[in-house]
Design a protein around this motif. Structure first.
Motif, PDB file in Angstrom:
ATOM      1  N   TYR A 106       0.902  -1.222   0.024  1.00 14.03           N
ATOM      2  CA  TYR A 106       0.066  -0.077   0.080  1.00 14.03           C
ATOM      3  C   TYR A 106       0.863   1.414  -0.063  1.00 14.03           C
ATOM      4  O   TYR A 106       0.544   2.250  -0.746  1.00 14.03           O
ATOM      5  CB  TYR A 106      -0.905   0.027   1.343  1.00 14.03           C
ATOM      6  CG  TYR A 106      -1.981  -1.063   1.324  1.00 14.03           C
ATOM      7  CD1 TYR A 106      -3.002  -1.318   0.306  1.00 14.03           C
ATOM      8  CD2 TYR A 106      -1.399  -2.278   2.282  1.00 14.03           C
ATOM      9  CE1 TYR A 106      -3.715  -2.253   0.281  1.00 14.03           C
ATOM     10  CE2 TYR A 106      -2.337  -3.310   2.132  1.00 14.03           C
ATOM     11  CZ  TYR A 106      -3.537  -3.397   1.350  1.00 14.03           C
ATOM     12  OH  TYR A 106      -4.494  -4.474   1.131  1.00 14.03           O
ATOM     13  N   GLY A 110       2.158   4.567  -3.308  1.00 14.54           N
ATOM     14  CA  GLY A 110       1.990   5.856  -3.198  1.00 14.54           C
ATOM     15  C   GLY A 110       3.222   6.421  -3.270  1.00 14.54           C
ATOM     16  O   GLY A 110       3.388   7.728  -3.796  1.00 14.54           O
ATOM     17  N   ASP A 113       4.223   7.128  -7.164  1.00 10.60           N
ATOM     18  CA  ASP A 113       3.222   8.092  -7.531  1.00 10.60           C
ATOM     19  C   ASP A 113       3.794   9.410  -7.030  1.00 10.60           C
ATOM     20  O   ASP A 113       3.696  10.207  -8.081  1.00 10.60           O
ATOM     21  CB  ASP A 113       1.750   7.700  -6.850  1.00 10.60           C
ATOM     22  CG  ASP A 113       0.896   8.877  -7.597  1.00 10.60           C
ATOM     23  OD1 ASP A 113       0.992   9.410  -8.455  1.00 10.60           O
ATOM     24  OD2 ASP A 113      -0.294   8.835  -7.066  1.00 10.60           O
ATOM     25  N   LEU A 287      -0.998  13.114  -0.322  1.00  9.56           N
ATOM     26  CA  LEU A 287      -1.091  12.108  -1.451  1.00  9.56           C
ATOM     27  C   LEU A 287      -1.565  10.763  -0.850  1.00  9.56           C
ATOM     28  O   LEU A 287      -2.242   9.905  -1.222  1.00  9.56           O
ATOM     29  CB  LEU A 287       0.067  12.033  -2.211  1.00  9.56           C
ATOM     30  CG  LEU A 287       0.004  11.044  -3.304  1.00  9.56           C
ATOM     31  CD1 LEU A 287       1.026  11.765  -4.570  1.00  9.56           C
ATOM     32  CD2 LEU A 287       0.550   9.613  -3.158  1.00  9.56           C
ATOM     33  N   MET A 288      -0.479  10.232   0.359  1.00  9.10           N
ATOM     34  CA  MET A 288      -0.684   9.011   0.931  1.00  9.10           C
ATOM     35  C   MET A 288      -2.071   8.936   1.361  1.00  9.10           C
ATOM     36  O   MET A 288      -2.824   7.934   1.897  1.00  9.10           O
ATOM     37  CB  MET A 288       0.345   8.981   1.771  1.00  9.10           C
ATOM     38  CG  MET A 288       0.500   7.372   2.375  1.00  9.10           C
ATOM     39  SD  MET A 288       0.499   5.983   0.857  1.00  9.10           S
ATOM     40  CE  MET A 288       2.078   6.603   0.373  1.00  9.10           C
ATOM     41  N   ARG A 291      -4.746   8.207  -1.016  1.00 11.06           N
ATOM     42  CA  ARG A 291      -4.737   6.756  -1.342  1.00 11.06           C
ATOM     43  C   ARG A 291      -5.231   5.745  -0.433  1.00 11.06           C
ATOM     44  O   ARG A 291      -6.066   4.764  -0.726  1.00 11.06           O
ATOM     45  CB  ARG A 291      -3.282   6.529  -1.986  1.00 11.06           C
ATOM     46  CG  ARG A 291      -2.924   7.126  -3.203  1.00 11.06           C
ATOM     47  CD  ARG A 291      -1.375   6.875  -3.769  1.00 11.06           C
ATOM     48  NE  ARG A 291      -1.523   5.551  -3.865  1.00 11.06           N
ATOM     49  CZ  ARG A 291      -1.415   5.059  -5.216  1.00 11.06           C
ATOM     50  NH1 ARG A 291      -1.425   5.870  -6.246  1.00 11.06           N
ATOM     51  NH2 ARG A 291      -1.248   3.633  -5.534  1.00 11.06           N
ATOM     52  N   GLU A 295      -8.516   2.929  -0.065  1.00 14.00           N
ATOM     53  CA  GLU A 295      -8.533   1.573   0.124  1.00 14.00           C
ATOM     54  C   GLU A 295      -9.792   0.542   0.789  1.00 14.00           C
ATOM     55  O   GLU A 295      -9.583   0.787   1.913  1.00 14.00           O
ATOM     56  CB  GLU A 295      -7.029   0.960   0.881  1.00 14.00           C
ATOM     57  CG  GLU A 295      -5.990   1.403  -0.002  1.00 14.00           C
ATOM     58  CD  GLU A 295      -5.755   0.424  -1.293  1.00 14.00           C
ATOM     59  OE1 GLU A 295      -6.384  -0.569  -1.353  1.00 14.00           O
ATOM     60  OE2 GLU A 295      -4.818   0.850  -1.991  1.00 14.00           O
TER      61      GLU A 295
END
Length: 302
Positions: A106, A110, A113, A287-288, A291, A295
């Protein structure tokens, strides 16, 4: 020499435990690094590094100075970023930590990205199944699974995972599935002895939580090893839901005792609290967090 430059050189050598490694990191020549460390030790009047033919180690005084130097350099970087404006693209270095399997499945996507979006950034990722001391180890951002102790770190909630008990279909066909937690005492137990894994297994029933401890036939020091053992049909183990998800989806493992599941365990992104707010840290956390919140495996508290 400039004091901040000397600190930067010392941090590189101290973290690499090598003059040559520090030189490579900074793009300097080894003699220049040696001169910088000598100048710093002369200025402070204290030995910061112990040198042998094979190793370089920080002294006790050096460790204290290393911690302070990391903080000062980070604050200087943040001040530069704040002066440049919040819209400036992040540049520089970021250190990230997470549990091994969570990081692999996971966090790594990220990070990729993030690096594609910001070509001026570099990331050092340390995935370990232990709780790191982020301040002492110079880590900027961490993913924590579990309740957080009080600290100076800022936490960003991103979801929950839960503990699940599972076994391979071949094992359940041979020995039957336990119907109550107590029946696990008659089964082959595989247990991970990671530092973040409590030895007691907890079960919820009728509004209360029950803790039981079983005698494992196999104890391993990694979740990967526990997963592999039960995948081969050897016993029952307890995992976090994200660890078991791929094998549950493929049918290689099956859940047992689902009616006794305990409430979800929080997942947070933690990072250093700072007055300026680092563009590097803030952009990565944003960002993380986006994401991870998307999930499905992190969405349920039950």
């Amino acid at each position: 020499m400039d004091r901040l430059h000397l600190m930067t050189v010392f941090v590189a050598v101290g973290e690499e435990e090598s003059f040559a490694g520090g030189a490579r990191r900074l793009g300097m020549s080894p003699p220049a690094v040696t001169r910088a460390i000598a100048a710093l030790e002369e200025r402070l009047g204290v030995r910061l590094l112990e040198r042998t033919t094979r190793h370089v180690r920080v002294t006790e005084a050096g460790q204290r100075y290393l911690d302070d130097a990391r903080r000062i350099i980070a604050e200087a970087d943040e001040a530069d970023e704040a002066a440049a404006g919040s819209n400036a693209a992040p540049r520089g270095h970021l250190s990230v930590t997470a549990p091994v399997l969570f990081g692999r499945h996971y966090v790594t996507p990220g990070i990729v990205d993030y690096l594609r979006r910001y070509p001026g950034m570099e990331v050092n990722a340390m995935f370990v199944d232990r709780v790191t001391n982020m301040m002492e180890e110079g880590i900027d951002v961490g993913v924590r699974i579990g309740e957080l102790p009080d600290s100076s770190m800022r936490a960003v909630p991103v979801g929950h995972v839960r503990r699940v008990i599972c076994a391979a279909p071949s094992y359940l066909a041979a020995y039957g599935a336990p119907q109550t937690p107590e029946q696990l005492a008659q089964h082959t137990i595989v247990q991970s002895a990671g530092s973040s894994t409590p030895p007691d297994w907890r079960f919820a029933s009728a509004g209360r939580v029950q803790s039981l401890r079983f005698q494992p036939r196999l104890v391993v020091n990694s979740n990967d090893a526990a997963i592999e053992a039960v995948r081969q049909g050897f016993g029952v183990t307890r995992l976090l839901s994200y660890q078991a998800a791929p094998l549950l989806a493929s049918g290689e493992l099956q859940l047992v005792l689902e009616d006794y599941a305990t409430p979800g365990i929080p997942v947070n992104i933690v990072h250093r609290d700072s007055r300026q707010g680092s563009v590097r840290i803030r952009s990565f956390v944003d960002l993380m967090a986006g994401r991870l919140r998307a999930e499905p495996i992190l969405r349920s508290k039950k």
